[in-house]
Write a protein that holds these residues in place. Sequence first.
Motif, PDB file in Angstrom:
ATOM      1  N   GLY A 125      -3.808  33.638 -20.751  1.00  0.00           N
ATOM      2  CA  GLY A 125      -4.483  34.729 -21.613  1.00  0.00           C
ATOM      3  C   GLY A 125      -4.178  34.341 -23.105  1.00  0.00           C
ATOM      4  O   GLY A 125      -4.563  35.164 -23.970  1.00  0.00           O
ATOM      5  N   PHE A 126      -3.346  33.410 -23.719  1.00  0.00           N
ATOM      6  CA  PHE A 126      -3.233  33.115 -25.062  1.00  0.00           C
ATOM      7  C   PHE A 126      -4.191  32.575 -25.821  1.00  0.00           C
ATOM      8  O   PHE A 126      -4.968  31.390 -25.194  1.00  0.00           O
ATOM      9  N   ILE A 127      -4.879  33.115 -26.466  1.00  0.00           N
ATOM     10  CA  ILE A 127      -6.061  32.678 -27.265  1.00  0.00           C
ATOM     11  C   ILE A 127      -5.531  32.468 -28.775  1.00  0.00           C
ATOM     12  O   ILE A 127      -5.266  33.201 -29.524  1.00  0.00           O
ATOM     13  N   PRO A 128      -5.453  31.186 -29.204  1.00  0.00           N
ATOM     14  CA  PRO A 128      -5.218  30.576 -30.464  1.00  0.00           C
ATOM     15  C   PRO A 128      -5.974  31.067 -31.470  1.00  0.00           C
ATOM     16  O   PRO A 128      -7.182  31.065 -31.430  1.00  0.00           O
ATOM     17  N   PRO A 129      -5.388  31.454 -32.470  1.00  0.00           N
ATOM     18  CA  PRO A 129      -6.202  32.089 -33.822  1.00  0.00           C
ATOM     19  C   PRO A 129      -6.434  30.756 -34.664  1.00  0.00           C
ATOM     20  O   PRO A 129      -7.031  30.860 -35.726  1.00  0.00           O
ATOM     21  N   TYR A 130      -6.162  29.718 -34.314  1.00  0.00           N
ATOM     22  CA  TYR A 130      -6.688  28.499 -35.247  1.00  0.00           C
ATOM     23  C   TYR A 130      -6.683  27.167 -34.212  1.00  0.00           C
ATOM     24  O   TYR A 130      -6.553  27.340 -32.981  1.00  0.00           O
ATOM     25  N   ASP A 131      -7.436  26.061 -34.764  1.00  0.00           N
ATOM     26  CA  ASP A 131      -7.698  25.132 -34.295  1.00  0.00           C
ATOM     27  C   ASP A 131      -6.560  23.800 -34.500  1.00  0.00           C
ATOM     28  O   ASP A 131      -6.009  23.644 -35.600  1.00  0.00           O
ATOM     29  N   ALA A 132      -6.256  23.082 -33.395  1.00  0.00           N
ATOM     30  CA  ALA A 132      -5.428  21.886 -33.705  1.00  0.00           C
ATOM     31  C   ALA A 132      -6.128  20.975 -34.611  1.00  0.00           C
ATOM     32  O   ALA A 132      -7.419  21.176 -34.624  1.00  0.00           O
ATOM     33  N   THR A 133      -5.368  20.206 -35.318  1.00  0.00           N
ATOM     34  CA  THR A 133      -5.966  19.468 -36.319  1.00  0.00           C
ATOM     35  C   THR A 133      -7.063  18.422 -35.589  1.00  0.00           C
ATOM     36  O   THR A 133      -8.253  18.167 -36.045  1.00  0.00           O
ATOM     37  N   VAL A 134      -6.743  17.934 -34.255  1.00  0.00           N
ATOM     38  CA  VAL A 134      -7.659  17.102 -33.783  1.00  0.00           C
ATOM     39  C   VAL A 134      -8.771  17.705 -33.153  1.00  0.00           C
ATOM     40  O   VAL A 134      -9.876  17.288 -33.340  1.00  0.00           O
ATOM     41  N   VAL A 135      -8.729  19.003 -32.947  1.00  0.00           N
ATOM     42  CA  VAL A 135      -9.902  19.995 -32.584  1.00  0.00           C
ATOM     43  C   VAL A 135     -10.681  19.953 -33.722  1.00  0.00           C
ATOM     44  O   VAL A 135     -11.961  19.874 -33.740  1.00  0.00           O
ATOM     45  N   ALA A 136     -10.130  20.474 -34.892  1.00  0.00           N
ATOM     46  CA  ALA A 136     -10.720  20.663 -36.138  1.00  0.00           C
ATOM     47  C   ALA A 136     -11.681  19.408 -36.495  1.00  0.00           C
ATOM     48  O   ALA A 136     -12.775  19.158 -37.174  1.00  0.00           O
ATOM     49  N   ARG A 137     -10.831  18.173 -36.304  1.00  0.00           N
ATOM     50  CA  ARG A 137     -11.596  16.968 -36.785  1.00  0.00           C
ATOM     51  C   ARG A 137     -12.751  16.430 -35.881  1.00  0.00           C
ATOM     52  O   ARG A 137     -13.746  16.081 -36.400  1.00  0.00           O
ATOM     53  N   LEU A 138     -12.417  16.625 -34.305  1.00  0.00           N
ATOM     54  CA  LEU A 138     -13.594  16.395 -33.406  1.00  0.00           C
ATOM     55  C   LEU A 138     -14.760  17.576 -33.791  1.00  0.00           C
ATOM     56  O   LEU A 138     -16.081  16.965 -33.802  1.00  0.00           O
ATOM     57  N   ARG A 139     -14.520  18.717 -34.291  1.00  0.00           N
ATOM     58  CA  ARG A 139     -15.530  19.696 -34.622  1.00  0.00           C
ATOM     59  C   ARG A 139     -16.374  19.255 -35.855  1.00  0.00           C
ATOM     60  O   ARG A 139     -17.520  19.162 -35.604  1.00  0.00           O
ATOM     61  N   ALA A 140     -15.452  18.889 -36.914  1.00  0.00           N
ATOM     62  CA  ALA A 140     -16.199  18.269 -37.938  1.00  0.00           C
ATOM     63  C   ALA A 140     -17.080  16.964 -37.651  1.00  0.00           C
ATOM     64  O   ALA A 140     -18.117  16.585 -38.434  1.00  0.00           O
ATOM     65  N   ALA A 141     -16.562  15.994 -36.766  1.00  0.00           N
ATOM     66  CA  ALA A 141     -17.384  14.994 -36.347  1.00  0.00           C
ATOM     67  C   ALA A 141     -18.507  15.357 -35.352  1.00  0.00           C
ATOM     68  O   ALA A 141     -19.147  14.524 -34.858  1.00  0.00           O
ATOM     69  N   GLY A 142     -18.964  16.715 -35.202  1.00  0.00           N
ATOM     70  CA  GLY A 142     -20.252  17.170 -34.235  1.00  0.00           C
ATOM     71  C   GLY A 142     -19.855  16.955 -32.773  1.00  0.00           C
ATOM     72  O   GLY A 142     -21.005  17.379 -32.155  1.00  0.00           O
TER      73      GLY A 142
END
Lengths: 540, 96
Positions: A125-142
Amino acid sequence: MGATGQPAGQTRHMHVTREHLVGISGDLTALTAPEARDLLVRRQISATELTHAVLGQIERTETQVRSFITVTAAEALAQARAADVALGGSDPGATPPLTGIPVALKDLFCTTGVQTTAGSRILEGFIPPYDATVVARLRAAGAVFVGKANMDEFAMGSSTENSGYHPTHNPWDVSRVPGGSSGGSAAAVSAGQAIVSLGTDTGGSIRQPASLCSVTGLKPTYGRVSRYGVVAFASSLDQVGPFSIGVEGSAMVLQAIAGADPMDATTAPVAVPDYRATIRDGVKGLRIGVPAEYFTAGMEPDVERLVREAIQTLQGLGATIHPVSLQYSEHGLATYYIIAPAEASSNLSRYNGIKYGLAALDEVDMTRAMDATRQRGFGNEPKRRIMLGTYALSSGYYDAYYRKAQQVRTLIKADFDNAFTSVDVIASPVSPTVAFKMGARIDDPLAMYLSDVCTIPVNVAGLPGISIPCGFDHQGLPVGLQLIGKAFDEATLFRAAFAYEEVTSFHRQRPALASEAHMNQAGRGGVGASASDQSLVPHA
Amino acid sequence: MNLTPEDVDHVATLTRLGITAEDRSRFAEQLSGVLEHFRALQALDTTGISPTAQVFDLHSVMRDDVARPSLPREQVLANAPRQEDGFFRVQAVLET
């Protein structure tokens, strides 16, 4: 950052057709990441189509494989639609390099708004309020995120049986384990449930499941990839890395996630090269070291034979082979099982039922509430390791265990430093055995720990290591070759692995599992079938 | 190297794991087996060898001491099992 340096990638491929790449079956889940990128950029396929194909494969195979804790189908399709908008612009080749590529994430990467459990009930049930850096970078990579992959609880295990949710099955034989701890990430890519995935490797948790599931898996150099927002196990050993079919997909993912991060002070200020720019440079003159110590007594004969054949193949391509000695590696396992639990016992002290996660709200006394929270929330393996680590760090035992292990760590690393004065890469098995039966090692921690005897020293020394498919044993079960590199020299690992892959087809073979979905393929699937032979899509 | 159930009890208290009686003897046996494996380390001569805590030469990485945005309080508390007036709420610490 990852958006640069990619356009050359499109010109390297001949303008093959969609039919050529995916076969008459139209099975998009058999695509490698560079193939998918090529087809997306040339608008031969859409991101929505590719995402639908992957989600459909999850639907068809997940009851047998169980790679995921959470599948994020709606979010994935929304991301795919956004990718299609970008790819529909005037210059699709200028879109970020993973635009529209379906990715599975091990369930210990924090994802904004999506449950992140680390495979533990204590984080249910833990819902993170932020992205891991690797997730943010993959997101930015599309990237398109299809789900959160199953894992051994807190990445502690080598079979994914220690998950607090359910075990994952090996797509090559569902009565066997996929390896672990990143077993869900490996099985997902192996079964076509994602094009690439992300895992973590503390003692072999990317390379060993990659080997057991016949996919490529890379553990980068310690400090190469940010660990910010990654649920911590052993902080001096943990590293994030990719899984893919074929080496180039891993290079594309590492390109997107590597590099210093102000949010993780252990990331190194070392430049990230363009990995695909040198991946085709071949191995002529490459010096490969072979450590006798890594061909251990308990090794299965087929594993040894296939790994030695793979080394000969590299020699045939122009590499030179040299014996090297890594004499202290035999103490890697004991060293690791002091250091990793010691660090884990500290990292896991935060799970106390106060800020997030499970809480024993029925207890009125704080210490009793913590006892009850941790008793209920942690499975057996985290409990064992927390106790082992606490014992090793406790008064009177610190010098005998923890300090001793840190000294031996120095010796293990010095062995590698010495070997790398005369060779460029070290080759060895990944796992001494093929995938074992589910349940076979679950009550014998030491037998389970021995699964990682060839991979652990690499973490202890902080070096990069890659596992690539190098054949199948007499039962048709996959075997992997490990290539170990100098610190921050992932480019040479990709180059050597790619050269091997170019003259072999093991990486292209897909598990027969998928063909069970439609009986008209019976007898054709299995170990010998190539991806293009096998339709994974029902003829509906 | 044998761990007694009492050793396990002591460590279990330090770790706040609420180990049950049933777990105690099983863990004692399993952890003894693992510790036995470590004995080979004790036999190694490491005189004069400095310990390695982390593998690369990064020390005291500093950044400028400037305030940066952080998460809003509601988001930080959103996962809390119990909260009250913008704080994490914990059980009472009772004298025993």
